[in-house]
Design a protein around this motif. Sequence first.
Motif, PDB file in Angstrom:
ATOM      1  N   ILE A 269      14.039  -7.321 -11.763  1.00 38.69           N
ATOM      2  CA  ILE A 269      14.788  -8.022 -10.702  1.00 38.69           C
ATOM      3  C   ILE A 269      14.271  -7.573  -9.346  1.00 38.69           C
ATOM      4  CG2 ILE A 269      17.048  -8.295  -9.612  1.00 38.69           C
ATOM      5  CD1 ILE A 269      17.298  -9.597 -12.184  1.00 38.69           C
ATOM      6  N   ALA A 270      14.139  -6.245  -9.204  1.00 40.26           N
ATOM      7  CA  ALA A 270      13.666  -5.707  -7.926  1.00 40.26           C
ATOM      8  C   ALA A 270      12.314  -6.324  -7.567  1.00 40.26           C
ATOM      9  CB  ALA A 270      13.576  -4.193  -7.993  1.00 40.26           C
ATOM     10  N   ALA A 271      11.438  -6.460  -8.560  1.00 38.27           N
ATOM     11  CA  ALA A 271      10.108  -7.034  -8.301  1.00 38.27           C
ATOM     12  C   ALA A 271      10.232  -8.484  -7.818  1.00 38.27           C
ATOM     13  CB  ALA A 271       9.251  -6.951  -9.570  1.00 38.27           C
ATOM     14  N   GLN A 272      11.163  -9.231  -8.432  1.00 36.90           N
ATOM     15  CA  GLN A 272      11.348 -10.629  -7.991  1.00 36.90           C
ATOM     16  C   GLN A 272      11.888 -10.690  -6.559  1.00 36.90           C
ATOM     17  OE1 GLN A 272      13.704 -13.002 -10.846  1.00 36.90           O
ATOM     18  NE2 GLN A 272      13.045 -11.527 -12.391  1.00 36.90           N
ATOM     19  N   VAL A 273      12.833  -9.793  -6.283  1.00 36.75           N
ATOM     20  CA  VAL A 273      13.396  -9.769  -4.918  1.00 36.75           C
ATOM     21  C   VAL A 273      12.271  -9.459  -3.926  1.00 36.75           C
ATOM     22  CG1 VAL A 273      15.026  -8.621  -3.358  1.00 36.75           C
ATOM     23  CG2 VAL A 273      15.696  -9.097  -5.717  1.00 36.75           C
ATOM     24  N   LEU A 274      11.436  -8.494  -4.295  1.00 34.39           N
ATOM     25  CA  LEU A 274      10.316  -8.114  -3.421  1.00 34.39           C
ATOM     26  C   LEU A 274       9.418  -9.304  -3.095  1.00 34.39           C
ATOM     27  CD1 LEU A 274       8.430  -4.785  -4.129  1.00 34.39           C
ATOM     28  CD2 LEU A 274       9.666  -5.567  -2.135  1.00 34.39           C
ATOM     29  N   GLU A 275       9.199 -10.142  -4.114  1.00 40.00           N
ATOM     30  CA  GLU A 275       8.340 -11.312  -3.910  1.00 40.00           C
ATOM     31  C   GLU A 275       8.950 -12.293  -2.913  1.00 40.00           C
ATOM     32  OE1 GLU A 275       7.196 -13.518  -7.497  1.00 40.00           O
ATOM     33  OE2 GLU A 275       6.459 -11.546  -8.179  1.00 40.00           O
ATOM     34  N   HIS A 276      10.291 -12.381  -2.956  1.00 37.56           N
ATOM     35  CA  HIS A 276      10.955 -13.385  -2.118  1.00 37.56           C
ATOM     36  C   HIS A 276      11.314 -12.909  -0.720  1.00 37.56           C
ATOM     37  CE1 HIS A 276      11.474 -15.471  -5.995  1.00 37.56           C
ATOM     38  NE2 HIS A 276      11.536 -16.569  -5.247  1.00 37.56           N
ATOM     39  N   VAL A 277      11.577 -11.612  -0.573  1.00 36.33           N
ATOM     40  CA  VAL A 277      12.138 -11.166   0.702  1.00 36.33           C
ATOM     41  C   VAL A 277      11.064 -11.175   1.802  1.00 36.33           C
ATOM     42  CG1 VAL A 277      11.794  -8.652   0.431  1.00 36.33           C
ATOM     43  CG2 VAL A 277      13.737  -9.525   1.747  1.00 36.33           C
ATOM     44  N   LYS A 278      11.461 -11.685   2.978  1.00 36.49           N
ATOM     45  CA  LYS A 278      10.514 -11.766   4.086  1.00 36.49           C
ATOM     46  C   LYS A 278      10.850 -10.694   5.112  1.00 36.49           C
ATOM     47  CE  LYS A 278       9.501 -16.662   3.534  1.00 36.49           C
ATOM     48  NZ  LYS A 278      10.554 -16.920   2.487  1.00 36.49           N
ATOM     49  N   LEU A 279      10.034  -9.663   5.125  1.00 37.80           N
ATOM     50  CA  LEU A 279      10.287  -8.560   6.047  1.00 37.80           C
ATOM     51  C   LEU A 279       9.012  -8.127   6.774  1.00 37.80           C
ATOM     52  CD1 LEU A 279      12.692  -6.277   3.944  1.00 37.80           C
ATOM     53  CD2 LEU A 279      13.272  -7.506   6.029  1.00 37.80           C
ATOM     54  N   ASP A 280       7.997  -9.006   6.736  1.00 38.84           N
ATOM     55  CA  ASP A 280       6.690  -8.636   7.307  1.00 38.84           C
ATOM     56  C   ASP A 280       6.794  -8.134   8.742  1.00 38.84           C
ATOM     57  OD1 ASP A 280       5.868  -9.565   4.967  1.00 38.84           O
ATOM     58  OD2 ASP A 280       4.924 -11.415   5.726  1.00 38.84           O
ATOM     59  N   ASP A 281       7.684  -8.783   9.503  1.00 34.18           N
ATOM     60  CA  ASP A 281       7.797  -8.417  10.917  1.00 34.18           C
ATOM     61  C   ASP A 281       8.516  -7.086  11.120  1.00 34.18           C
ATOM     62  OD1 ASP A 281      10.030  -9.618   9.808  1.00 34.18           O
ATOM     63  OD2 ASP A 281      10.726 -10.479  11.701  1.00 34.18           O
ATOM     64  N   ILE A 282       9.352  -6.702  10.156  1.00 35.10           N
ATOM     65  CA  ILE A 282      10.202  -5.526  10.337  1.00 35.10           C
ATOM     66  C   ILE A 282       9.654  -4.283   9.640  1.00 35.10           C
ATOM     67  CG2 ILE A 282      12.500  -4.572   9.874  1.00 35.10           C
ATOM     68  CD1 ILE A 282      13.587  -7.393   9.833  1.00 35.10           C
ATOM     69  N   ALA A 283       9.146  -4.495   8.408  1.00 39.16           N
ATOM     70  CA  ALA A 283       8.806  -3.350   7.575  1.00 39.16           C
ATOM     71  C   ALA A 283       7.292  -3.155   7.461  1.00 39.16           C
ATOM     72  CB  ALA A 283       9.422  -3.525   6.196  1.00 39.16           C
ATOM     73  N   SER A 284       6.896  -1.890   7.396  1.00 40.30           N
ATOM     74  CA  SER A 284       5.478  -1.613   7.178  1.00 40.30           C
ATOM     75  C   SER A 284       5.199  -1.470   5.692  1.00 40.30           C
ATOM     76  CB  SER A 284       5.090  -0.320   7.893  1.00 40.30           C
ATOM     77  OG  SER A 284       5.873   0.743   7.390  1.00 40.30           O
ATOM     78  N   LYS A 285       6.224  -1.178   4.915  1.00 35.42           N
ATOM     79  CA  LYS A 285       6.034  -0.943   3.493  1.00 35.42           C
ATOM     80  C   LYS A 285       7.353  -1.148   2.766  1.00 35.42           C
ATOM     81  CE  LYS A 285       5.303   3.232   1.568  1.00 35.42           C
ATOM     82  NZ  LYS A 285       4.760   4.576   1.415  1.00 35.42           N
ATOM     83  N   LEU A 286       7.271  -1.781   1.580  1.00 36.42           N
ATOM     84  CA  LEU A 286       8.452  -1.893   0.709  1.00 36.42           C
ATOM     85  C   LEU A 286       8.009  -1.366  -0.640  1.00 36.42           C
ATOM     86  CD1 LEU A 286       9.438  -5.617   1.488  1.00 36.42           C
ATOM     87  CD2 LEU A 286      10.579  -3.576   2.356  1.00 36.42           C
ATOM     88  N   ASP A 287       8.790  -0.490  -1.252  1.00 37.08           N
ATOM     89  CA  ASP A 287       8.402  -0.103  -2.607  1.00 37.08           C
ATOM     90  C   ASP A 287       9.611   0.044  -3.513  1.00 37.08           C
ATOM     91  OD1 ASP A 287       9.326   2.408  -1.754  1.00 37.08           O
ATOM     92  OD2 ASP A 287       7.310   2.985  -1.123  1.00 37.08           O
ATOM     93  N   ILE A 288       9.340  -0.097  -4.802  1.00 33.82           N
ATOM     94  CA  ILE A 288      10.417   0.006  -5.786  1.00 33.82           C
ATOM     95  C   ILE A 288      10.450   1.436  -6.298  1.00 33.82           C
ATOM     96  CG2 ILE A 288      11.290  -0.843  -7.998  1.00 33.82           C
ATOM     97  CD1 ILE A 288       9.828  -3.444  -7.465  1.00 33.82           C
ATOM     98  N   ALA A 289      11.629   1.997  -6.346  1.00 34.18           N
ATOM     99  CA  ALA A 289      11.755   3.389  -6.782  1.00 34.18           C
ATOM    100  C   ALA A 289      12.855   3.512  -7.817  1.00 34.18           C
ATOM    101  CB  ALA A 289      12.071   4.278  -5.588  1.00 34.18           C
ATOM    102  N   GLY A 290      12.761   4.579  -8.608  1.00 34.86           N
ATOM    103  CA  GLY A 290      13.798   4.903  -9.595  1.00 34.86           C
ATOM    104  C   GLY A 290      14.142   3.720 -10.462  1.00 34.86           C
ATOM    105  N   PRO A 291      15.415   3.528 -10.743  1.00 36.03           N
ATOM    106  CA  PRO A 291      15.823   2.465 -11.661  1.00 36.03           C
ATOM    107  C   PRO A 291      15.632   1.057 -11.081  1.00 36.03           C
ATOM    108  CG  PRO A 291      17.741   3.532 -10.681  1.00 36.03           C
ATOM    109  CD  PRO A 291      16.547   4.332 -10.263  1.00 36.03           C
TER     110      PRO A 291
END
Length: 577
Positions: A57-79
């Motif tokens: 689920i987290a991976a799917q959310v990552l694909e959809h979420v648009k944060l290019d302007d705000i975030a330098s990095k997004l990563d999935i951690a733990g569960p």
Amino acid sequence: MNIHALLISRFSQALADMGITDAPVPIARSGRPEFGEYQFNGAMALAKQLKQKPRDIAAQVLEHVKLDDIASKLDIAGPGFINIHLADEWLASACQQALQDTRAGVAQQTPQTVVVDYSSPNLAKEMHVGHLRTTIIGDAVVKLLEFLGHKVIRQNHMGDWGTQFGMLLAHLSDKLNKNQVAETALSDLEDFYREAKIRFDEEDGFADRAREYVVRLQSGDQQCAELWHLFIDVSISHSEEVYKKLNVSLTRADIMGESAYNNDLAPVVAELKEKGIVVEDQGAQVAFIPELADKEGNPAVYIVQKSGGGYLYATTDLAAMRYRSGTLNADRTLILTDARQALHFKQTEIVGRKAGFMKAEQTYEHCPFGMMLGSDGKPFKTRSGGTVKLVELLDEAVERAARLLAARDTGLDADELKEVARKVGIGAVKYADLSKNRTTDYVFNWDTMLSFEGNTAPYLQYAYTRIQSLFRKAEVAPTALQANISIEHEQEHALAVQLLQLEEQLNVVARDATPHVLCSYLYDLASHFMSFYEACPILKSDVPAATRASRLALAALVARELKLGLELLGIETLDKM
Ligand code: ARG
């Protein structure tokens, strides 16, 4: 700027794009810098609901979420947490915007009408330390609500009515007959009350006269009313002296004492009777509250009229509720008293709501607080065991601050020192109270509250002053800064993230009436500033001009937030100390 709200809206959009519309969008602060600044924690709950693996689920959310302007990095951690690392460029431009805004980037909220009932001392006696917390915390809450754009109605629900005034007026009348003026007779309300009480208990005929005065007062007898006004007036001016010393925003116009509801009490009881909410029980008018039953299942008993016909504290509070919600149309009513009154307000709310005195969407929020304790862990008292008068406590604070400052190398002249001592002493007392979670008891300690280290007013006031002197040394005015903020250093990054949390934290304080959240924020801000200042030189000659200007700009924003935050808490800042 509300990063939390911004992230919620971006993640809601991502979920909507995935076809999920009604799921909660939990965004939290990350616990450690290596996990970024914020976390999306919603994948686990969604996984259960959709019967998929949380990390998928987290991976799917990552694909959809648009944060290019705000975030330098997004990563999935733990569960299945999504860690969000905010981008330096975005932080820089958000700080730049906040600096250009006199509100430090804090947006207004949708305006509500909020009644805040605070301070509310009993006029029969002197204001004592028990009224310090309600006065200080209440005043911080009203200032903040106003800053956020709400219509705030301060109500000082002073205890200016009741049978004890019979005895006080009888005693006052005797003193006036002996040619004393009211101001002198009432110069110490504590003594005056004690004298009256002794006469009431011991002097032949005095108790009867006292009761007579009660009857005359209640029936609107002219001469008695004048006497009462005289008493109330002098007593109010005692409270005003405290308000002035405390730099609290309450004025006479905010007084809506118990007596103001006199004419409402009979109609309130009549209405309760008519609606079947109260019944007669041993001559009294009583509401039984099954919602608050004891262990044996007996409902709580809430008396609104005594068997002799007299009204009570509860009756007045029902009338106040009806007035605030009905006439003033308050969306929220906040009442600040110590925790011992919690049950009373719970009962009042239940009975008042049943009576239809409030609409369902109007809130009734009793904001309780713990007691002020002495170093022995017992209720705060004078050395001889008496109640501590507020005026004396505040004077002692200023004296102690003056002694501390005299021992420091401040370079101030005598007049300046006096003013600084006042601001530091009063600030210390107020902040000591404001910075503790209000629901717990707190131990009053002169040394900790006046310390220049730790989460104290002097520490924050000093942090602000240091930035002012930085600008004096740099020979530029904070307002004249022309700078492009750039974030390069780890400490600059951390400071910028902190600077952009203000609105988020203020919103929490406004919702929960918890000024300590703002205190912690300001303390963290000052600490971040100190680390930044150590790691990122500003005035050293080898610092490039652009870097210097950028860092000065960050310092200016820190100063603006410190000043704003302290102002909302009712604490004055200083340019020199
Ligand atoms: N006068 C009360 C006291 O000193 C506090 C009143 C609080 N407000 C209220 N609506 N009951 O304890």
